[in-house]
Scaffold this active site. Structure first.
Site, PDB file in Angstrom:
ATOM      1  N   ASP A 162      -4.207   3.454  -1.131  1.00  0.00           N
ATOM      2  CA  ASP A 162      -4.026   2.269  -1.973  1.00  0.00           C
ATOM      3  C   ASP A 162      -4.945   1.143  -1.524  1.00  0.00           C
ATOM      4  O   ASP A 162      -5.505   1.185  -0.425  1.00  0.00           O
ATOM      5  CB  ASP A 162      -2.555   1.813  -1.916  1.00  0.00           C
ATOM      6  CG  ASP A 162      -2.004   1.699  -0.508  1.00  0.00           C
ATOM      7  OD1 ASP A 162      -2.788   1.811   0.443  1.00  0.00           O
ATOM      8  OD2 ASP A 162      -0.799   1.493  -0.353  1.00  0.00           O
ATOM      9  N   ASN A 198      11.355  -1.183   2.017  1.00  0.00           N
ATOM     10  CA  ASN A 198      12.066  -1.011   0.732  1.00  0.00           C
ATOM     11  C   ASN A 198      11.860   0.386   0.131  1.00  0.00           C
ATOM     12  O   ASN A 198      12.177   0.621  -1.022  1.00  0.00           O
ATOM     13  CB  ASN A 198      11.620  -2.084  -0.270  1.00  0.00           C
ATOM     14  CG  ASN A 198      10.160  -1.941  -0.683  1.00  0.00           C
ATOM     15  OD1 ASN A 198       9.436  -1.099  -0.144  1.00  0.00           O
ATOM     16  ND2 ASN A 198       9.714  -2.749  -1.626  1.00  0.00           N
ATOM     17  N   HIS A 214       8.954   1.977  -0.328  1.00  0.00           N
ATOM     18  CA  HIS A 214       7.716   2.268  -1.067  1.00  0.00           C
ATOM     19  C   HIS A 214       6.813   3.215  -0.274  1.00  0.00           C
ATOM     20  O   HIS A 214       6.818   3.216   0.952  1.00  0.00           O
ATOM     21  CB  HIS A 214       6.976   0.994  -1.509  1.00  0.00           C
ATOM     22  CG  HIS A 214       6.295   0.210  -0.441  1.00  0.00           C
ATOM     23  ND1 HIS A 214       6.302  -1.173  -0.398  1.00  0.00           N
ATOM     24  CD2 HIS A 214       5.537   0.578   0.620  1.00  0.00           C
ATOM     25  CE1 HIS A 214       5.593  -1.593   0.626  1.00  0.00           C
ATOM     26  NE2 HIS A 214       5.128  -0.553   1.267  1.00  0.00           N
ATOM     27  N   GLU A 224       6.230   1.009  -5.585  1.00  0.00           N
ATOM     28  CA  GLU A 224       7.368   0.153  -5.278  1.00  0.00           C
ATOM     29  C   GLU A 224       8.646   0.706  -5.936  1.00  0.00           C
ATOM     30  O   GLU A 224       8.559   1.587  -6.814  1.00  0.00           O
ATOM     31  CB  GLU A 224       7.083  -1.254  -5.804  1.00  0.00           C
ATOM     32  CG  GLU A 224       5.925  -1.967  -5.101  1.00  0.00           C
ATOM     33  CD  GLU A 224       6.342  -2.663  -3.812  1.00  0.00           C
ATOM     34  OE1 GLU A 224       7.156  -2.091  -3.052  1.00  0.00           O
ATOM     35  OE2 GLU A 224       5.847  -3.761  -3.556  1.00  0.00           O
TER      36      GLU A 224
HETATM   37  C1  GLP Z   1       1.895  -1.125   3.331  1.00  0.00           C
HETATM   38  C2  GLP Z   1       1.098   0.081   2.823  1.00  0.00           C
HETATM   39  C3  GLP Z   1       1.890   1.342   2.962  1.00  0.00           C
HETATM   40  C4  GLP Z   1       2.460   1.446   4.354  1.00  0.00           C
HETATM   41  C5  GLP Z   1       3.396   0.288   4.607  1.00  0.00           C
HETATM   42  C6  GLP Z   1       4.115   0.355   5.940  1.00  0.00           C
HETATM   43  O1  GLP Z   1       2.784  -1.566   2.394  1.00  0.00           O
HETATM   44  N1  GLP Z   1       0.673  -0.061   1.470  1.00  0.00           N
HETATM   45  O2  GLP Z   1       1.041   2.449   2.681  1.00  0.00           O
HETATM   46  O3  GLP Z   1       3.136   2.641   4.489  1.00  0.00           O
HETATM   47  O4  GLP Z   1       2.595  -0.870   4.532  1.00  0.00           O
HETATM   48  O5  GLP Z   1       3.429  -0.331   6.934  1.00  0.00           O
HETATM   49  P1  GLP Z   1       3.836  -0.371   8.462  1.00  0.00           P
HETATM   50  O6  GLP Z   1       3.376   0.912   9.040  1.00  0.00           O
HETATM   51  O7  GLP Z   1       3.057  -1.550   9.014  1.00  0.00           O
HETATM   52  O8  GLP Z   1       5.289  -0.569   8.544  1.00  0.00           O
END
Ligand code: GLP
Length: 242
Positions: A67, A135, A137, A142
């Site tokens: 993404d 949440n 996602h 989302e």
């Molecule tokens: C962002 C990314 C996700 C990722 C998430 C969790 O939202 N778009 O792909 O999985 O963060 O991040 P973290 O590993 O910092 O908790």
């Protein structure tokens, strides 16, 4: 679904990097999809050091990323392009031409999403690594995302914007382009990484519940080759299954 409980980030990183290294040894032109966030940082460190020690060769692999924030200049220090080059790509022997990204500067994000979706279809992903949002996602799918969703422009939820504002340099975009759930599920192998109590609810929904669009991570359950690597905190709500 296979669940691997780890003690900490170091163990998660060793196991996740080890899986990828083994897959590349079996298939040097592996197609890999990478996530961003804090959780995979240790895995990227391990991959960089393995590459330096010549334990793994990235010269033939092809990569995708899940993404991007939209719109956002690629050079922005909070962009996912910047993140990937900073933590992995510029430190290993990967070929620039084999790195695929969604274009966060595209004038036509809908057309860009279609381009990326068909690129993935022509280059099926062998292994995809995922983090998970608090949440539920995955990528930027989302809550409310459909199981059949493809790569598309999405609105970020208020919760995601507020969380990411803390780490974002500058004003955080309100939109993103993300691979869809169906696109993610088309990968041959799925590895989900989760650390900490922030992720307990999301992991509980994945392990203990059926498909729930309010918790997009739950859609992964149906995948035939899913490995969840998570620590005790993240797995706390799912203990009944052990
Ligand atoms: C962002 C990314 C996700 C990722 C998430 C969790 O939202 N778009 O792909 O999985 O963060 O991040 P973290 O590993 O910092 O908790």
């Amino acid at each position: 679904m296979k669940i691997i409980e780890v003690k900490n980030s170091l163990e998660l990183s060793n196991i996740a990097a080890g899986i990828l290294i083994d897959e590349i040894k079996k298939k040097p032109n592996l197609v890999v999809c990478f996530p961003t966030g804090k959780t995979p940082l240790g895995m990227y460190n391990k991959l960089v050091s393995a590459n330096k020690k010549r334990k793994v060769d990235f010269s033939k692999i092809k990569t995708f990323n899940l993404d991007v924030y939209y719109p956002l200049p690629k050079k922005n220090r909070s962009s996912y392009n910047y993140y990937m080059f900073d933590h992995l790509f510029k430190k290993v022997n990967i070929k620039d031409r084999n790195i695929n990204f969604l274009d966060s500067e595209s004038k036509n994000p809908n057309k860009e999403a279609i381009r990326y979706e068909s690129l993935v279809r022509r280059n099926p992903i062998d292994i995809i690594f995922l983090g998970v949002g608090a949440n539920g996602h995955i990528g930027f799918n989302e809550p409310g995302s459909k199981k059949g969703s493809k790569t598309r422009l999405v609105n970020l939820t208020k919760a995601t914007i507020e969380r990411n504002e803390k780490i974002f340099k500058g004003k955080i975009p309100r939109k993103a382009i993300t691979m869809g759930i169906k696109t993610i599920l088309s990968s041959k192998k799925v590895i989900l990484l989760a650390l900490g109590k922030d992720k307990t609810k999301a992991i509980t929904h994945l392990i203990n519940c059926g498909d729930d669009p309010e918790w997009p991570v739950s859609f992964l359950k149906g995948h035939e080759d899913l490995i969840v690597i998570a620590d005790r905190e993240a797995l706390k709500g799912s203990k009944s299954l052990f």
